[in-house]
Design an enzyme around this catalytic site. Structure first.
Site, PDB file in Angstrom:
ATOM      1  N   LYS A  73       0.859  -1.192   0.000  1.00 51.05           N
ATOM      2  CA  LYS A  73       0.000   0.000   0.000  1.00 51.05           C
ATOM      3  C   LYS A  73       0.882   1.223   0.000  1.00 51.05           C
ATOM      4  O   LYS A  73       1.808   1.335   0.822  1.00 51.05           O
ATOM      5  CB  LYS A  73      -0.879   0.006   1.276  1.00 51.05           C
ATOM      6  N   LYS A  97       5.294   1.710  -3.077  1.00 50.13           N
ATOM      7  CA  LYS A  97       5.300   3.086  -3.600  1.00 50.13           C
ATOM      8  C   LYS A  97       5.575   3.004  -5.099  1.00 50.13           C
ATOM      9  O   LYS A  97       6.181   2.046  -5.555  1.00 50.13           O
ATOM     10  CB  LYS A  97       6.414   3.916  -2.942  1.00 50.13           C
ATOM     11  N   GLY A 111      -2.581   8.421  -4.220  1.00 53.36           N
ATOM     12  CA  GLY A 111      -1.915   9.643  -4.662  1.00 53.36           C
ATOM     13  C   GLY A 111      -0.649   9.952  -3.883  1.00 53.36           C
ATOM     14  O   GLY A 111      -0.357   9.360  -2.848  1.00 53.36           O
ATOM     15  N   ASP A 112       0.117  10.873  -4.427  1.00 58.21           N
ATOM     16  CA  ASP A 112       1.287  11.465  -3.768  1.00 58.21           C
ATOM     17  C   ASP A 112       1.569  12.733  -4.588  1.00 58.21           C
ATOM     18  O   ASP A 112       0.653  13.235  -5.247  1.00 58.21           O
ATOM     19  CB  ASP A 112       2.477  10.491  -3.771  1.00 58.21           C
ATOM     20  N   THR A 133      -4.426  13.639   5.281  1.00 50.54           N
ATOM     21  CA  THR A 133      -3.013  13.777   5.662  1.00 50.54           C
ATOM     22  C   THR A 133      -2.803  15.073   6.446  1.00 50.54           C
ATOM     23  O   THR A 133      -2.151  15.083   7.500  1.00 50.54           O
ATOM     24  CB  THR A 133      -2.098  13.726   4.427  1.00 50.54           C
ATOM     25  N   SER A 193      -6.740   5.904   3.725  1.00 49.12           N
ATOM     26  CA  SER A 193      -6.782   4.991   2.575  1.00 49.12           C
ATOM     27  C   SER A 193      -7.155   3.590   3.046  1.00 49.12           C
ATOM     28  O   SER A 193      -7.919   2.880   2.382  1.00 49.12           O
ATOM     29  CB  SER A 193      -5.415   4.937   1.878  1.00 49.12           C
TER      30      SER A 193
HETATM   31  P1  NDP Z   1       1.018  17.857  -4.157  1.00 54.59           P
HETATM   32  O1  NDP Z   1       1.492  17.484  -5.497  1.00 54.59           O
HETATM   33  O2  NDP Z   1      -0.427  18.076  -3.917  1.00 54.59           O
HETATM   34  O3  NDP Z   1       1.779  19.150  -3.637  1.00 54.59           O
HETATM   35  C1  NDP Z   1       3.162  19.176  -3.562  1.00 54.59           C
HETATM   36  C2  NDP Z   1       3.594  20.541  -3.099  1.00 54.59           C
HETATM   37  O4  NDP Z   1       4.988  20.519  -2.792  1.00 54.59           O
HETATM   38  C3  NDP Z   1       3.417  21.610  -4.155  1.00 54.59           C
HETATM   39  O5  NDP Z   1       3.209  22.855  -3.547  1.00 54.59           O
HETATM   40  C4  NDP Z   1       4.762  21.575  -4.866  1.00 54.59           C
HETATM   41  O6  NDP Z   1       5.095  22.764  -5.574  1.00 54.59           O
HETATM   42  C5  NDP Z   1       5.699  21.356  -3.706  1.00 54.59           C
HETATM   43  N1  NDP Z   1       6.893  20.650  -4.176  1.00 54.59           N
HETATM   44  C6  NDP Z   1       6.945  19.434  -4.759  1.00 54.59           C
HETATM   45  N2  NDP Z   1       8.194  19.109  -5.093  1.00 54.59           N
HETATM   46  C7  NDP Z   1       8.942  20.146  -4.712  1.00 54.59           C
HETATM   47  C8  NDP Z   1      10.328  20.411  -4.775  1.00 54.59           C
HETATM   48  N3  NDP Z   1      11.186  19.534  -5.331  1.00 54.59           N
HETATM   49  N4  NDP Z   1      10.767  21.590  -4.261  1.00 54.59           N
HETATM   50  C9  NDP Z   1       9.906  22.476  -3.728  1.00 54.59           C
HETATM   51  N5  NDP Z   1       8.583  22.279  -3.629  1.00 54.59           N
HETATM   52  C10 NDP Z   1       8.118  21.135  -4.117  1.00 54.59           C
HETATM   53  O7  NDP Z   1       1.585  16.708  -3.193  1.00 54.59           O
HETATM   54  P2  NDP Z   1       1.119  16.301  -1.722  1.00 54.59           P
HETATM   55  O8  NDP Z   1       0.659  17.491  -0.985  1.00 54.59           O
HETATM   56  O9  NDP Z   1       0.239  15.124  -1.840  1.00 54.59           O
HETATM   57  O10 NDP Z   1       2.487  15.768  -1.111  1.00 54.59           O
HETATM   58  C11 NDP Z   1       3.389  16.615  -0.377  1.00 54.59           C
HETATM   59  C12 NDP Z   1       4.287  15.753   0.487  1.00 54.59           C
HETATM   60  O11 NDP Z   1       3.488  14.993   1.400  1.00 54.59           O
HETATM   61  C13 NDP Z   1       5.128  14.728  -0.270  1.00 54.59           C
HETATM   62  O12 NDP Z   1       6.351  14.541   0.411  1.00 54.59           O
HETATM   63  C14 NDP Z   1       4.303  13.441  -0.127  1.00 54.59           C
HETATM   64  O13 NDP Z   1       5.099  12.293  -0.280  1.00 54.59           O
HETATM   65  C15 NDP Z   1       3.794  13.606   1.282  1.00 54.59           C
HETATM   66  N6  NDP Z   1       2.609  12.842   1.649  1.00 54.59           N
HETATM   67  C16 NDP Z   1       1.469  12.911   0.909  1.00 54.59           C
HETATM   68  C17 NDP Z   1       0.340  12.207   1.302  1.00 54.59           C
HETATM   69  C18 NDP Z   1      -0.951  12.321   0.594  1.00 54.59           C
HETATM   70  O14 NDP Z   1      -1.932  11.741   1.066  1.00 54.59           O
HETATM   71  N7  NDP Z   1      -1.049  13.042  -0.508  1.00 54.59           N
HETATM   72  C19 NDP Z   1       0.380  11.346   2.489  1.00 54.59           C
HETATM   73  C20 NDP Z   1       1.615  11.405   3.234  1.00 54.59           C
HETATM   74  C21 NDP Z   1       2.682  12.116   2.800  1.00 54.59           C
HETATM   75  P3  NDP Z   1       4.990  22.790  -7.179  1.00 54.59           P
HETATM   76  O15 NDP Z   1       3.536  22.700  -7.486  1.00 54.59           O
HETATM   77  O16 NDP Z   1       5.633  24.056  -7.563  1.00 54.59           O
HETATM   78  O17 NDP Z   1       5.752  21.582  -7.671  1.00 54.59           O
HETATM   79  O1  2IT Z   2       3.126   8.914   1.601  1.00 58.09           O
HETATM   80  C1  2IT Z   2       1.974   8.501   1.801  1.00 58.09           C
HETATM   81  O2  2IT Z   2       1.645   7.961   2.851  1.00 58.09           O
HETATM   82  C2  2IT Z   2       0.985   8.696   0.736  1.00 58.09           C
HETATM   83  N1  2IT Z   2       1.296   9.304  -0.283  1.00 58.09           N
HETATM   84  C3  2IT Z   2      -0.399   8.135   0.882  1.00 58.09           C
HETATM   85  C4  2IT Z   2      -0.426   6.674   0.507  1.00 58.09           C
HETATM   86  C5  2IT Z   2      -1.777   6.036   0.460  1.00 58.09           C
HETATM   87  O3  2IT Z   2      -1.794   4.849   0.089  1.00 58.09           O
HETATM   88  O4  2IT Z   2      -2.790   6.656   0.766  1.00 58.09           O
END
Ligand code: NDP
Ligand code: 2IT
Length: 449
Positions: free
Chosen positions: A93, A129, A168-169, A212, A381
């Site tokens: 997952k 992943k 998603g991520d 999250t 999830s």
């Molecule tokens: P999104 O794509 O929705 O948003 C990502 C954000 O981070 C955007 O503002 C983006 O800016 C910025 N960003 C991405 N890459 C970079 C970089 N290299 N340098 C600077 N800014 C950056 O992603 P999420 O919000 O879903 O994910 C954000 C973080 O949270 C990640 O680390 C992800 O692995 C983690 N995460 C996500 C979960 C989820 O449920 N979605 C769960 C747990 C963890 P820009 O648009 O300019 O690229």
């Molecule tokens: O980093 C994370 O935990 C996620 N992007 C969410 C993973 C999921 O299966 O909901």
């Protein structure tokens, strides 16, 4: 860098040899092994059963070509990945990331961390992943759809509701999950919960979108209450990123009475002394998919600064890195400490560098590590998978209440492990140990496999 324990030194030397140059993966493994030192000392059977050697080697890594045709009619080729890291406690997952920086090292670090995070949720989910080096920025809706269809055409061979359930991520939200789900259904002719984060009209869970970010704040609230006898009321908060995690972290922080004064994207950050107007931020980021400078263009008094690093120089009580890996480095951490930050909790995966974490810990800053603090997304999830299996849906309030309980449970498990191993309040070690114990015990019980 070396450990006091010989078993750890041998395991890490092999990991370095076998994954040479994969710096993000090596960074994630090193941190976990370092935390496990007291556990390995106390439990010699871990070595006898080869638990760590097995834990650091993915069960399977799939790498594939993703050909697709752009709007100009030109053939484009990207590289796709899925790492099926560990299935000791449940089906693989974990999310899918679409970003040009995606490579084997990034996917493996994320899959490795996911194994422990999923264990901490208390739900039966293994670690996985995936993603691609495809860059969604500037692509049309049709290009995104064609890419997702090509991606799923290959990925569908390796996943399934009881095998591996992506989500998603970075770069993958409801739109992409919808296209991926449609293609899976078409190829397999089955309507199953093979992905999470689905649209609410076809099996998605209420509160998954918020999970999250909300979960991060539930965790932060517990940490402040238990370790500092404090709360979020009137706290000044800085949040990096402005994507899914950042936006809903901001929303919940505000409902707890905090003032969020800065947010960012990869181009720079905005500072708004009055507090971020979240409706405007959502309009710019969720609806228009525009750059963050637009916020400063439209909100009187807000200031845009180019470059991401400067956000850590904004004075705050609580910092929530919610963008990507290795954001606050030592310099960023020192700036936060100099400005009196009291707590840092990680919404992104591995956002703080090891030097930054050391700086926070040395200076008595409360620190909530990613595996624990951002586990609310994957936990929800897991709740989506349960609802799909039951062919039922819970209300928003029901899902949110379960999420809140899970985050309290994760905080308690991490704190308890830190106490049992004599490092009370060190939640990095506590979360790594608590996540590890369940996976290791399952691996031992299932024999060498
Ligand atoms: P999104 O794509 O929705 O948003 C990502 C954000 O981070 C955007 O503002 C983006 O800016 C910025 N960003 C991405 N890459 C970079 C970089 N290299 N340098 C600077 N800014 C950056 O992603 P999420 O919000 O879903 O994910 C954000 C973080 O949270 C990640 O680390 C992800 O692995 C983690 N995460 C996500 C979960 C989820 O449920 N979605 C769960 C747990 C963890 P820009 O648009 O300019 O690229
Ligand atoms: O980093 C994370 O935990 C996620 N992007 C969410 C993973 C999921 O299966 O909901």
């Amino acid at each position: 860098m070396s450990f006091k324990n010989d078993y750890l030194n041998r395991v890490y030397a092999d990991v370095e040899k076998r994954n040479a140059g994969e710096k993000e993966f090596l960074q994630a493994v090193y941190e976990v092994l370092e935390s496990l030192e007291p556990v390995v000392e106390a439990r010699p059977e871990l070595e006898k059963h080869g638990v760590l050697e097995r834990l650091v080697e993915p069960e399977r890594m799939i790498v594939f070509r993703i050909p697709w045709v752009d709007d100009a009619g030109k053939v484009q080729v990207n590289r796709g990945f899925r790492v099926q890291f560990n299935s000791a406690i449940g089906p693989y997952k974990g999310g899918l990331r679409l970003h040009p920086s995606v490579c084997a090292s990034v996917i493996k670090f994320l899959g490795f961390e996911q194994t422990f995070k999923n264990s901490l949720t208390g739900l039966p989910m293994g670690g996985g992943k995936g993603g691609s080096d495809f860059d969604p920025k500037g692509k049309s809706d049709l290009e995104i759809m064609r890419f997702c269809q090509s991606f799923m055409t290959e990925l569908s061979k390796y996943i399934g509701p009881d095998t591996d359930v992506p989500a998603g991520d970075i770069g993958v939200g409801a739109r992409e999950v919808g296209y991926l789900f449609g293609q899976y259904k078409r190829m397999k002719d089955e309507f199953t919960g093979v992905l999470t984060g689905k649209g609410l009209t076809f099996g998605g869970s209420l509160a998954r979108k918020q999970a999250t970010g909300y979960g991060l704040l539930y965790f932060t609230k517990e940490m402040l209450a238990n370790l500092a006898n404090s709360d979020l009321q009137d706290k000044v908060v800085v949040i990096s990123g402005s994507g899914n995690v950042a936006i809903y972290a901001a929303e919940k922080a505000m409902t707890y009475g905090a003032k969020v004064v800065a947010m960012s994207d990869s181009s720079g950050y905005v500072y708004d002394a009055e507090g971020i107007d979240l409706d405007l931020m959502k309009q710019i980021k969720e609806v228009e998919r525009a750059r963050i400078v637009e916020y400063a263009n439209r909100k009187p008094g807000a200031v845009f600064t180019a470059g991401c690093k400067g956000i850590w120089t904004v004075k705050c009580d609580v910092a929530l890195p919610c963008a990507t890996q290795n954001e606050p480095d030592e310099e960023g951490a020192k700036a936060l400490v100099a400005n009196g930050v009291m707590a840092v909790a990680e919404g992104a995966n591995m956002p703080s560098t090891p030097e930054a974490i050391a700086c926070f810990q040395k200076n008595g800053v409360l620190f909530g590590p990613a595996k624990a603090a951002n586990a609310g997304g994957v936990a929800t999830s897991g709740l989506e998978m349960s609802q799909n299996s039951m062919r039922y849906s819970w209300t928003f309030e029901e899902v949110d209440a379960k999420l809140h309980q899970i985050m309290i449970g994760i905080f308690e498990a991490a704190l308890d492990a830190s106490k049992r191993y004599g490092v009370e309040g060190n939640l990095v070690m506590g979360a790594n140990i608590a996540g590890f114990e369940k996976v290791a015990n399952a691996m031992i019980a299932q024999g060498v496999c």
